[in-house]
Structures are given as C-alpha cells and as structure tokens.
Design a protein around this motif. Structure first.
Motif, PDB file in Angstrom:
ATOM      1  N   UNK A 193      -9.828  22.352   0.507  1.00  0.00           N
ATOM      2  CA  UNK A 193      -9.710  21.468   1.666  1.00  0.00           C
ATOM      3  C   UNK A 193     -11.104  21.217   2.232  1.00  0.00           C
ATOM      4  N   UNK A 194     -11.264  20.101   2.905  1.00  0.00           N
ATOM      5  CA  UNK A 194     -12.551  19.732   3.502  1.00  0.00           C
ATOM      6  C   UNK A 194     -12.548  20.007   4.996  1.00  0.00           C
ATOM      7  N   UNK A 195     -13.608  20.602   5.488  1.00  0.00           N
ATOM      8  CA  UNK A 195     -13.831  20.768   6.924  1.00  0.00           C
ATOM      9  C   UNK A 195     -15.235  20.267   7.242  1.00  0.00           C
ATOM     10  N   UNK A 196     -15.427  19.817   8.467  1.00  0.00           N
ATOM     11  CA  UNK A 196     -16.736  19.332   8.896  1.00  0.00           C
ATOM     12  C   UNK A 196     -17.328  20.340   9.866  1.00  0.00           C
ATOM     13  N   UNK A 197     -18.552  20.751   9.598  1.00  0.00           N
ATOM     14  CA  UNK A 197     -19.233  21.765  10.403  1.00  0.00           C
ATOM     15  C   UNK A 197     -20.343  21.105  11.205  1.00  0.00           C
ATOM     16  N   UNK A 198     -20.423  21.447  12.507  1.00  0.00           N
ATOM     17  CA  UNK A 198     -21.422  20.818  13.379  1.00  0.00           C
ATOM     18  C   UNK A 198     -22.820  21.355  13.121  1.00  0.00           C
ATOM     19  N   UNK A 199     -22.943  22.679  12.978  1.00  0.00           N
ATOM     20  CA  UNK A 199     -24.250  23.302  12.779  1.00  0.00           C
ATOM     21  C   UNK A 199     -24.150  24.314  11.647  1.00  0.00           C
ATOM     22  N   UNK A 200     -25.213  24.423  10.882  1.00  0.00           N
ATOM     23  CA  UNK A 200     -25.218  25.362   9.761  1.00  0.00           C
ATOM     24  C   UNK A 200     -25.039  26.793  10.256  1.00  0.00           C
ATOM     25  N   UNK A 201     -24.094  27.501   9.653  1.00  0.00           N
ATOM     26  CA  UNK A 201     -23.862  28.909   9.979  1.00  0.00           C
ATOM     27  C   UNK A 201     -23.685  29.682   8.683  1.00  0.00           C
ATOM     28  N   UNK A 202     -23.866  30.979   8.768  1.00  0.00           N
ATOM     29  CA  UNK A 202     -23.663  31.863   7.617  1.00  0.00           C
ATOM     30  C   UNK A 202     -22.785  33.024   8.034  1.00  0.00           C
ATOM     31  N   UNK A 203     -21.901  33.404   7.121  1.00  0.00           N
ATOM     32  CA  UNK A 203     -21.050  34.555   7.378  1.00  0.00           C
ATOM     33  C   UNK A 203     -20.642  35.152   6.032  1.00  0.00           C
ATOM     34  N   UNK A 204     -20.853  36.462   5.893  1.00  0.00           N
ATOM     35  CA  UNK A 204     -20.539  37.096   4.627  1.00  0.00           C
ATOM     36  C   UNK A 204     -21.434  36.531   3.529  1.00  0.00           C
ATOM     37  N   UNK A 205     -20.858  36.236   2.369  1.00  0.00           N
ATOM     38  CA  UNK A 205     -21.668  35.750   1.245  1.00  0.00           C
ATOM     39  C   UNK A 205     -21.930  34.251   1.261  1.00  0.00           C
ATOM     40  N   UNK A 209     -23.149  24.722   5.545  1.00  0.00           N
ATOM     41  CA  UNK A 209     -24.132  23.768   6.069  1.00  0.00           C
ATOM     42  C   UNK A 209     -23.479  22.726   6.972  1.00  0.00           C
ATOM     43  N   UNK A 210     -24.274  22.169   7.884  1.00  0.00           N
ATOM     44  CA  UNK A 210     -23.784  21.097   8.744  1.00  0.00           C
ATOM     45  C   UNK A 210     -23.291  19.937   7.880  1.00  0.00           C
ATOM     46  N   UNK A 211     -22.164  19.378   8.269  1.00  0.00           N
ATOM     47  CA  UNK A 211     -21.573  18.291   7.495  1.00  0.00           C
ATOM     48  C   UNK A 211     -20.285  18.727   6.821  1.00  0.00           C
ATOM     49  N   UNK A 212     -19.881  17.998   5.800  1.00  0.00           N
ATOM     50  CA  UNK A 212     -18.620  18.267   5.113  1.00  0.00           C
ATOM     51  C   UNK A 212     -18.779  19.466   4.182  1.00  0.00           C
ATOM     52  N   UNK A 213     -17.847  20.395   4.287  1.00  0.00           N
ATOM     53  CA  UNK A 213     -17.800  21.555   3.411  1.00  0.00           C
ATOM     54  C   UNK A 213     -16.466  21.568   2.684  1.00  0.00           C
ATOM     55  N   UNK A 214     -16.497  21.673   1.370  1.00  0.00           N
ATOM     56  CA  UNK A 214     -15.265  21.788   0.583  1.00  0.00           C
ATOM     57  C   UNK A 214     -14.991  23.275   0.376  1.00  0.00           C
ATOM     58  N   UNK A 215     -13.903  23.751   0.958  1.00  0.00           N
ATOM     59  CA  UNK A 215     -13.600  25.172   0.940  1.00  0.00           C
ATOM     60  C   UNK A 215     -12.571  25.506  -0.123  1.00  0.00           C
ATOM     61  N   UNK A 216     -12.880  26.487  -0.965  1.00  0.00           N
ATOM     62  CA  UNK A 216     -11.839  27.087  -1.785  1.00  0.00           C
ATOM     63  C   UNK A 216     -11.255  28.250  -0.977  1.00  0.00           C
ATOM     64  N   UNK A 217     -10.351  29.000  -1.573  1.00  0.00           N
ATOM     65  CA  UNK A 217      -9.672  30.038  -0.814  1.00  0.00           C
ATOM     66  C   UNK A 217     -10.590  31.097  -0.255  1.00  0.00           C
ATOM     67  N   UNK A 218     -11.526  31.594  -1.073  1.00  0.00           N
ATOM     68  CA  UNK A 218     -12.400  32.667  -0.602  1.00  0.00           C
ATOM     69  C   UNK A 218     -13.333  32.169   0.492  1.00  0.00           C
ATOM     70  N   UNK A 219     -13.880  30.957   0.331  1.00  0.00           N
ATOM     71  CA  UNK A 219     -14.741  30.396   1.381  1.00  0.00           C
ATOM     72  C   UNK A 219     -13.957  30.201   2.674  1.00  0.00           C
ATOM     73  N   UNK A 220     -12.710  29.741   2.539  1.00  0.00           N
ATOM     74  CA  UNK A 220     -11.882  29.542   3.728  1.00  0.00           C
ATOM     75  C   UNK A 220     -11.653  30.862   4.456  1.00  0.00           C
ATOM     76  N   UNK A 221     -11.469  31.939   3.718  1.00  0.00           N
ATOM     77  CA  UNK A 221     -11.252  33.248   4.338  1.00  0.00           C
ATOM     78  C   UNK A 221     -12.437  33.640   5.220  1.00  0.00           C
ATOM     79  N   UNK A 222     -13.660  33.469   4.706  1.00  0.00           N
ATOM     80  CA  UNK A 222     -14.845  33.820   5.481  1.00  0.00           C
ATOM     81  C   UNK A 222     -15.082  32.826   6.617  1.00  0.00           C
ATOM     82  N   UNK A 223     -14.811  31.557   6.364  1.00  0.00           N
ATOM     83  CA  UNK A 223     -15.001  30.533   7.392  1.00  0.00           C
ATOM     84  C   UNK A 223     -14.109  30.820   8.601  1.00  0.00           C
ATOM     85  N   UNK A 224     -12.852  31.188   8.344  1.00  0.00           N
ATOM     86  CA  UNK A 224     -11.919  31.465   9.430  1.00  0.00           C
ATOM     87  C   UNK A 224     -12.199  32.798  10.107  1.00  0.00           C
TER      88      UNK A 224
END
Length: 356
Positions: A193-205, A209-224
C-alpha cells in the motif's frame, strides 16, 4: 354427430382442454423449471454458505462483551425517526500490535494500543472513524479518573464500552478487536500500500523518506509502530494508524484487487483472521451488513481524532486532556447521524492529507 366422428376427433377435440401429449409436455416443462429453480437456489444458497463460512466464519468471537452491561443505564438506541430508515451502526474498535490476542479481545498486558469509534451512517453512504488517544484522561466507572485504556486493563471490553458510552453518550452496537500484526499481512496480500510522509523519518531498519512510500508488510509494521522521533508523538502514531487503514480500504476497492480473485480472496481471509467481534454479531448479520455497505467508497469515510486540549501529567502518568466543549459537539453529531454533514467544523481533528 356420429360415434365414428367423435372417435376420430379424439377426446377433448373441439375444446380448450389440452390433450394427454400436451399435458405431459407441460408437466415436463414445469418439472424442468422446478428443477432449474432448485438448482439455482442451491447454487445461490451454496454460494452464500461458502462466503459466510469462508469469510464471516473466519472471524473469532469475543464472549460476554455486552452481557454484563445494564441496558437501562446505557445510551438509548436509535430514535424512532431513525428506525424508519436503516439504523446507523456503531462499533468500538480496539487494536493491539501483539499477535495472537485478538480472539480474547484484550491485548497482552491488558492494554490497548488503539481505541476507535467507527460509525456507519443509516444510509450506508458515509462512515466516520474517530480515534480516542489511549492516554485520554477520563472517568472510568467504578475507578475514578484514569487513562481510558486503564478501563480496558481493569475490566476488559465491557468496562471499556461503559467508559466510552459514558464519555460520548453514544450507544455502542458492536465490539471489534483488531490484531494489527495480523492485519499487516493484508499489506502483502494486496501487493503493498502507498502512504505519503511529510518529513523523512527512520525507525528500526527502515527510513521513510518524505513523499510517497510503498509499504510491504514488514515496512508497514515499523511505520505503524513509530512514536518516538515524531513531532506529535502518540498523536502522530494515531494518524499513521488511520492513514494505513485508509490506504488498505482504498486498495481493497481498487480495480486491480477486484479483477484479481486470488488477491482479493487472500486479502479478505487475512482481514477476517485479524479481527474478533462480539458474539452477538452473527455470521448472517455480518454478511448482511457487508452487503449493505456495497455503495460505500473510501472518499466517503472521514477520519478524526477526538478533540483535545493538550497533554499533561497526573501523578507520574503522562495524560491527554480532551476538549469537552468540542468533543460534546462531535458526540452529538455522531449520535444524530449527522457528523458527515458537519465534518468541516472539526478540520483540526481530521486526518491530514499528509500525516507526519
């Protein structure tokens, strides 16, 4: 007329009564139509049974959610005017990111990671989802002032429902426990799924980046799961949860999903296996409710956070203070099934187009 003539013409000749051969043909047609109707009924009934068993039957049940509640002390159900049309339906959604606890309806450790009210309008053309910050400082019946998720810890779903109903004056019709860890599997089943991020952030691995991010399951877990490093802390985490649900809903309704039966089936199985509902919501009612929502589109779903005044401390606890005046207006609109018409009043509480 002679006997010979009558015999030659045969029985029923000269009348409107069908002869034996016509009657046999008519019977064959009627029997054929009856068999066809039975086959169609079996096919339709079998399809409904299959859908009910495969999807609704895949949902776990939480026992005793409403049995302990005093019905006379609860907010009234829909008014007679509302009952003339289809009634709105209100769910209390409780989310945990701990896998394997949704079927009990309570997160591990007795704390909820997300508390949301979901309202389906009577016309089934609109819906609202309102997040209640888990640190909201409220009155918990029998326990005094405390964080709202303490109600969850002290008395599970029944006490949390009592607390939310007392806070909002809105009757909760059904309860849903969401396992976010299981729900994230839907991300992979949908192809991401695609989410749009306002400012670049890092969490876990991962870095988002700011802008559209295409999340797979593992990325979504860390993003949430990110809370630290976000300007709004838990408030931004709540917005990310809403944004993720919105993205999943949008992707489920995309043409790519509906034209790929395998992907749709996997996604629906993942969704239904990640939730548990109160035992009063039967499979047939669940299927009927899902069918009634066939006209609901993602753009008609509004996301809000309950109005707040800010944060503070109570003893050693960090808490969130709700804005009673604005919140009371929101609850009144919600109770009268008119929040979608007054959504602009709560622009500050609405999910921004680009959460942080």
């Amino acid at each position: 007329m002679s006997e010979a003539i009558r015999t030659a013409e045969g029985p029923g000749a000269g009348s409107d009564e069908p002869g034996p051969s016509r009657r046999r043909a008519l019977r064959r047609v009627l029997v054929g139509l009856g068999v066809l109707g039975l086959v169609l009924a079996l096919v339709v009934g079998g399809a409904l049974w299959f859908l009910t068993d495969r999807y609704a039957g895949n949902v776990d049940r939480v026992a005793g959610v409403f049995t302990e509640l005093d019905d006379e002390a609860r907010p009234a159900p829909a008014t007679p005017a509302q009952q003339a049309a289809e009634q709105p339906v209100t769910f209390l959604l409780v989310g945990s990111d701990t896998r394997g606890t949704a079927e009990q309806g309570i997160a591990a450790g007795g704390r909820s990671d997300a508390i949301m009210i979901a309202r389906l309008s009577g016309d089934r053309q609109h819906a609202q989802l309102i997040s209640l910050p888990r640190d909201s400082w409220v009155d918990v019946p029998g326990y005094g002032r405390n964080k709202i998720n303490a109600a969850y810890a002290y008395g599970g779903p029944p006490l949390l429902i009592r607390t939310v109903e007392q806070l909002t004056g809105v009757r909760i019709d059904h309860y849903v426990a969401i396992d976010f860890a299981g729900l994230i599997q839907v991300t992979d089943d949908l192809g991401g799924v695609d989410v749009v991020v306002a400012e670049t952030t890092s969490w876990g691995p991962y870095t988002f980046p700011a802008g559209v991010n295409h999340l797979d399951g593992d990325r979504a877990r860390w993003y949430l799961g990110q809370r630290y490093g976000l300007p709004g802390g838990d408030f931004d985490r709540v917005r990310r949860q809403q944004q993720y649900l919105q993205s999943v809903f949008t992707q489920l309704f995309s043409s790519d999903t509906f034209t790929d039966p395998g992907r749709l089936d996997a996604a629906l199985l993942a969704v239904t296996s990640a939730v548990a509902v109160d035992e009063q919501l039967g499979n047939a009612e669940m299927l009927s409710l899902a069918y009634s929502l066939r006209g609901l589109r993602p753009e008609a779903v509004d996301f809000f956070t309950a109005p707040t005044l800010g944060t503070g401390t109570e003893g050693a606890a960090s808490v969130v203070y709700l804005d009673g005046v604005s919140a009371d207006r929101m609850w009144a609109y919600l109770g009268s099934d008119s929040l979608s018409q007054h959504a602009e009043e709560f622009g500050r509480q609405a999910l921004p187009a680009v959460p942080r």
